[in-house]
Design a protein around this motif. Structure first.
Motif, short mmCIF file in Angstrom:
data_model
loop_
_atom_site.label_atom_id
_atom_site.label_comp_id
_atom_site.label_asym_id
_atom_site.label_seq_id
_atom_site.Cartn_x
_atom_site.Cartn_y
_atom_site.Cartn_z
N ILE A 5 44.66 38.56 45.83
CA ILE A 5 43.62 37.52 45.77
C ILE A 5 43.39 37.07 44.33
O ILE A 5 43.28 35.87 44.04
CB ILE A 5 42.31 38.05 46.39
N THR A 6 43.37 38.02 43.41
CA THR A 6 43.17 37.69 42.00
C THR A 6 44.30 36.83 41.47
O THR A 6 44.07 35.86 40.73
CB THR A 6 43.05 38.97 41.17
N ASP A 7 45.54 37.17 41.84
CA ASP A 7 46.70 36.38 41.40
C ASP A 7 46.63 34.96 41.93
O ASP A 7 46.89 33.99 41.19
CB ASP A 7 47.99 37.06 41.85
N PHE A 8 46.28 34.81 43.20
CA PHE A 8 46.18 33.47 43.79
C PHE A 8 45.06 32.67 43.13
O PHE A 8 45.21 31.47 42.88
CB PHE A 8 45.94 33.56 45.29
N GLN A 9 43.96 33.33 42.83
CA GLN A 9 42.84 32.63 42.20
C GLN A 9 43.18 32.19 40.78
O GLN A 9 42.59 31.23 40.28
CB GLN A 9 41.62 33.55 42.19
N LYS A 10 44.13 32.86 40.12
CA LYS A 10 44.57 32.43 38.81
C LYS A 10 45.52 31.24 38.90
O LYS A 10 45.48 30.34 38.07
CB LYS A 10 45.26 33.59 38.08
N ASP A 11 46.41 31.27 39.89
CA ASP A 11 47.45 30.24 39.99
C ASP A 11 46.93 28.93 40.58
O ASP A 11 47.39 27.85 40.20
CB ASP A 11 48.62 30.75 40.85
#
Length: 385
Positions: free
Chosen positions: A310-316
């Motif tokens: 979720i954190t990775d998607f929220q960054k991208d």
């Protein structure tokens, strides 16, 4: 006439070529004079090779390590056609080497000590009209900007589709995280522990009494491993702290032989199935009885993994959103170049049109005496009658 300079390369002794007969190598030249034009672009470059190659001691000691290359040509003659022919040949060779047969633009180029003048500059100078070269330069800039614009649009469309995929994956990851968190919360509320702090294995299997021993439970699980036939469906076999215990028969083939494998799962209220050891049951009864409990103990690691996703998607996603909302900033420059190109085209047309009209006037003046003679003859003939 065109004249430019080459900087001599690293100086070193020249030895006879390998696999070829030994030959005498000139130690250097002060320059190169080309009186005629060859049929191949490589021949034109090759004639300069003796002067600009390694080991030119004359250039080193007497000409500041530079040589002059002079090519003679006559303006508004067939030399222009010759250079144009060489240019087209070189363009075709470059297309084959770069695997780009769609290339149809003239390299704007420039006169420098490395490459000298290119063929398009020769053609423009010999034609007596440098507007063609200016047009080629502007066309190349336009082609470069249009190519950049296409690349920008492609990246924008790609970012748009990737943004949709990432948003969907983010929603899925968030859903899995929430359901796993619910299962973990339920387990923490229902879990029982012994006096020594170990978790009670409160497993209950269908067909066994609640007072069944660990050995009986493990033995029953091994029997289910050997005898279960669910046909690819999930079949409930018991419960553990309110979680369903399931078994599923999976079929595979190896070396032409059908292989039947029974895998075991534990499922909570979030409808997510958890496994330990990939759902394969151990042969030792006590270890087998702990299979489902160990699967539930892995819940925190599953939740942490989903949170990382979720954190990775929220960054991208914000980065992709910025690309999708981006605007190409060189549109004004492209419009200016197109306006400039139109002005050059008009200038070229105006330089051609008067010459055509003048030729027509000259032809009409040449025909005028014949026309007068014809009219006189007709008049005389009429007067005779």
């Amino acid at each position: 006439m065109s004249r430019f300079q080459y900087t001599n390369r690293n100086l070193e002794l020249l030895e006879p070529y390998e696999w070829k007969r030994s030959r005498t190598v000139l130690r250097g030249e002060s320059g190169s004079n080309v009186a005629d034009l060859p049929d191949r672009p490589s021949d034109l470059a090759q004639r300069d090779g003796r002067a600009i190659r390694k080991g030119n001691e004359i250039a080193k000691h007497f000409a500041d390590n530079k040589v002059d290359v002079v090519i003679y040509a006559v303006e508004k003659s067939l030399d222009s056609y010759k250079f144009n022919l060489l240019f087209n040949k070189q363009l075709f060779i470059d297309q084959l080497k770069s695997n780009n047969l769609g290339k149809r633009t003239i390299d704007e180029g420039s006169m420098d000590e490395k490459s000298g003048m290119n063929f398009s500059e020769y053609v423009a100078i010999l034609s007596g009209n440098t507007d063609l070269l200016d047009k080629a330069k502007v066309e190349k800039q336009i082609a470069g900007l249009e190519s950049e614009k296409q690349a920008f649009n492609r990246s924008k469309y790609s970012a748009k589709y990737k943004l949709e995929d990432f948003t969907a994956e983010l929603n899925k990851a968030q859903s899995r995280h929430d359901r796993m968190s619910l299962d973990w919360s339920n387990l923490q509320q229902r879990i029982q522990k012994n006096q020594d702090g170990t978790i009670v294995n409160a497993i209950q299997l269908t067909g066994l009494p609640a007072t069944a021993t660990i050995k009986q439970i493990g033995t029953n699980l091994n029997e289910l491993t050997d005898k279960s036939r669910t046909g690819g469906d999930y079949e409930e076999i018991g419960s553990l702290y309110g979680f369903q215990l399931l078994v599923k028969t999976e079929m595979s083939e190896k070396d032409g032989v059908d292989i039947r494998v029974n895998r075991f799962f534990v499922q909570g209220e979030g409808n997510i199935k958890y496994t330990f050891n990939n759902g394969i049951m151990a042969k030792e009864p006590e270890t087998a009885s702990m299979n489902f409990l160990r699967a539930l103990e892995k819940l925190p690691s599953y939740i942490a993994k989903e949170q990382e996703n979720i954190t990775d998607f929220q960054k991208d996603i914000p980065i992709l959103q910025g690309v999708v909302d981006g605007i190409w900033t060189k549109e004004c420059r492209l419009s200016e170049l197109k306006t400039e190109l139109a002005a050059i085209d008009r200038k070229i047309q105006l330089s051609i049109t008067p010459q055509s009209n003048k030729q027509e006037d000259t032809q009409n003046e040449a025909k005028l005496p014949e026309l007068t003679a014809s009219m006189t003859k007709n008049i005389s003939t009429k007067n005779t009658f």
